[in-house]
Design a protein around this motif. Structure first.
Motif, PDB file in Angstrom:
ATOM      1  N   SER A   1      36.878 127.213 103.795  1.00  0.00           N
ATOM      2  CA  SER A   1      37.978 126.474 104.508  1.00  0.00           C
ATOM      3  C   SER A   1      38.506 127.055 105.774  1.00  0.00           C
ATOM      4  CB  SER A   1      39.029 125.864 103.517  1.00  0.00           C
ATOM      5  OG  SER A   1      39.822 126.939 102.930  1.00  0.00           O
ATOM      6  N   ASP A   2      38.629 128.432 105.720  1.00  0.00           N
ATOM      7  CA  ASP A   2      39.341 129.089 106.929  1.00  0.00           C
ATOM      8  C   ASP A   2      38.195 129.333 108.229  1.00  0.00           C
ATOM      9  OD1 ASP A   2      41.504 129.390 105.598  1.00  0.00           O
ATOM     10  OD2 ASP A   2      41.072 131.657 105.050  1.00  0.00           O
ATOM     11  N   VAL A   3      37.107 128.564 108.075  1.00  0.00           N
ATOM     12  CA  VAL A   3      36.041 128.596 109.078  1.00  0.00           C
ATOM     13  C   VAL A   3      35.538 127.297 109.412  1.00  0.00           C
ATOM     14  CG1 VAL A   3      33.504 129.668 109.372  1.00  0.00           C
ATOM     15  CG2 VAL A   3      35.084 130.909 107.926  1.00  0.00           C
ATOM     16  N   ILE A   4      35.587 127.398 110.593  1.00  0.00           N
ATOM     17  CA  ILE A   4      35.189 126.098 111.663  1.00  0.00           C
ATOM     18  C   ILE A   4      33.839 126.398 112.077  1.00  0.00           C
ATOM     19  CG2 ILE A   4      35.528 124.567 113.584  1.00  0.00           C
ATOM     20  CD1 ILE A   4      38.401 125.339 113.662  1.00  0.00           C
ATOM     21  N   GLU A   5      32.942 125.452 111.648  1.00  0.00           N
ATOM     22  CA  GLU A   5      31.464 125.475 111.990  1.00  0.00           C
ATOM     23  C   GLU A   5      31.142 124.635 113.042  1.00  0.00           C
ATOM     24  OE1 GLU A   5      27.295 124.480 109.780  1.00  0.00           O
ATOM     25  OE2 GLU A   5      28.357 126.158 108.979  1.00  0.00           O
ATOM     26  N   HIS A   6      30.695 125.099 114.209  1.00  0.00           N
ATOM     27  CA  HIS A   6      30.004 124.259 115.237  1.00  0.00           C
ATOM     28  C   HIS A   6      28.544 124.273 115.113  1.00  0.00           C
ATOM     29  CE1 HIS A   6      34.296 123.853 116.623  1.00  0.00           C
ATOM     30  NE2 HIS A   6      34.118 125.249 116.527  1.00  0.00           N
ATOM     31  N   VAL A   7      27.869 123.138 115.339  1.00  0.00           N
ATOM     32  CA  VAL A   7      26.406 123.066 115.413  1.00  0.00           C
ATOM     33  C   VAL A   7      26.220 122.584 116.766  1.00  0.00           C
ATOM     34  CG1 VAL A   7      24.313 122.118 114.257  1.00  0.00           C
ATOM     35  CG2 VAL A   7      26.403 122.617 112.690  1.00  0.00           C
ATOM     36  N   SER A   8      24.990 123.218 117.329  1.00  0.00           N
ATOM     37  CA  SER A   8      24.713 122.508 118.595  1.00  0.00           C
ATOM     38  C   SER A   8      23.335 122.831 118.909  1.00  0.00           C
ATOM     39  CB  SER A   8      25.519 123.222 119.665  1.00  0.00           C
ATOM     40  OG  SER A   8      25.608 124.659 119.920  1.00  0.00           O
ATOM     41  N   ARG A   9      22.562 122.666 120.093  1.00  0.00           N
ATOM     42  CA  ARG A   9      21.161 122.798 120.387  1.00  0.00           C
ATOM     43  C   ARG A   9      21.284 124.214 121.106  1.00  0.00           C
ATOM     44  NH1 ARG A   9      21.357 116.943 122.100  1.00  0.00           N
ATOM     45  NH2 ARG A   9      20.253 116.008 120.431  1.00  0.00           N
ATOM     46  N   SER A  10      20.443 124.777 120.822  1.00  0.00           N
ATOM     47  CA  SER A  10      19.959 126.251 121.539  1.00  0.00           C
ATOM     48  C   SER A  10      19.790 125.967 122.785  1.00  0.00           C
ATOM     49  CB  SER A  10      18.883 126.846 120.871  1.00  0.00           C
ATOM     50  OG  SER A  10      19.350 127.062 119.439  1.00  0.00           O
ATOM     51  N   SER A  11      19.999 127.120 123.638  1.00  0.00           N
ATOM     52  CA  SER A  11      19.739 127.049 125.055  1.00  0.00           C
ATOM     53  C   SER A  11      18.748 128.159 125.374  1.00  0.00           C
ATOM     54  CB  SER A  11      21.051 127.570 125.743  1.00  0.00           C
ATOM     55  OG  SER A  11      21.495 128.764 125.415  1.00  0.00           O
ATOM     56  N   GLY A  12      18.142 128.349 126.413  1.00  0.00           N
ATOM     57  CA  GLY A  12      17.113 129.138 126.733  1.00  0.00           C
ATOM     58  C   GLY A  12      15.665 128.463 126.311  1.00  0.00           C
ATOM     59  N   PRO A  13      14.843 129.697 126.358  1.00  0.00           N
ATOM     60  CA  PRO A  13      13.269 129.081 126.075  1.00  0.00           C
ATOM     61  C   PRO A  13      12.972 128.580 124.754  1.00  0.00           C
ATOM     62  CG  PRO A  13      13.582 131.529 126.284  1.00  0.00           C
ATOM     63  CD  PRO A  13      14.743 131.051 126.708  1.00  0.00           C
TER      64      PRO A  13
END
Length: 193
Positions: A45-57
């Motif tokens: 609960s002390d950690v915020i997780e962000h999920v996104s698309r990777s960048s680069g090849p």
């Protein structure tokens, strides 16, 4: 032995001293707690997780699948970004490992700094004026300068029978803590000791 930290002075007449002059030696002592094994546990609960698309090849998978993970540990402000793997689960596992190691390192550095500070405070400069106790062999006397107590049983103290001395130091410490607590309550200022 927590009360033993500080400067100790020994006054003696060496056997090789022909004129009977008293020689004074000094030693500084630091008494620190034994380090504890640390296994870092991070509350999710002390950690915020962000999920996104990777960048680069990486082909079309990069554009379609959210596999990059960013973890932010709120209490410390440490942030970890991971997008090396094509799998979100692998990136998450790697990010957590790195986050644990960075948080552990931060806390370890803080503990080390606090320990070093305690050690410096106990040892002081090693100057004779900072002595906490004097062992005077010619007079068979031990004097604890913090509480103004002189005992004429140096032989017992050297043999390890320090009960009387430690009891006096404990009582002095208890009195000081009560006095500090009273002053803190009287002035409304909180104290940590």
């Amino acid at each position: 032995l927590g009360y033993e930290g500080g400067g100790h002075r020994v006054q003696r007449v060496p056997e090789t001293e022909a004129q009977g002059r008293i020689h004074t030696s000094a030693a500084t002592v630091a008494v620190l707690p034994e380090p504890e094994e640390v296994d870092i546990q991070i509350n999710p609960s002390d950690v915020i997780e962000h999920v996104s698309r990777s960048s680069g090849p990486g082909g079309q998978n990069v554009n379609k699948v959210s596999s990059a993970i960013r973890l932010e540990h709120i209490p410390t402000g440490i942030t970890v970004n991971m997008q090396e793997e094509s799998s979100q689960h692998k990136n998450r596992a790697k990010a957590w490992r790195i986050l644990r190691s960075r948080v552990f390192e931060l806390y370890e550095n803080q503990r080390r700094a606090e320990r070093d500070s305690q050690r410096r405070n106990m040892i002081g400069s090693g100057d004779r004026s900072e002595k906490i106790r004097t062992y005077n062999f010619p007079q068979n006397r031990v004097t604890d300068h913090r509480i103004g107590l002189s005992l004429y049983n140096l032989d017992k103290i050297i043999a390890g029978n320090m009960g009387e001395l430690i009891a006096a130091l404990r009582e002095y410490d208890r009195q000081q803590r009560l006095k500090n607590l009273y002053l803190a309550l009287k002035t409304g200022v909180s104290t940590t000791k």
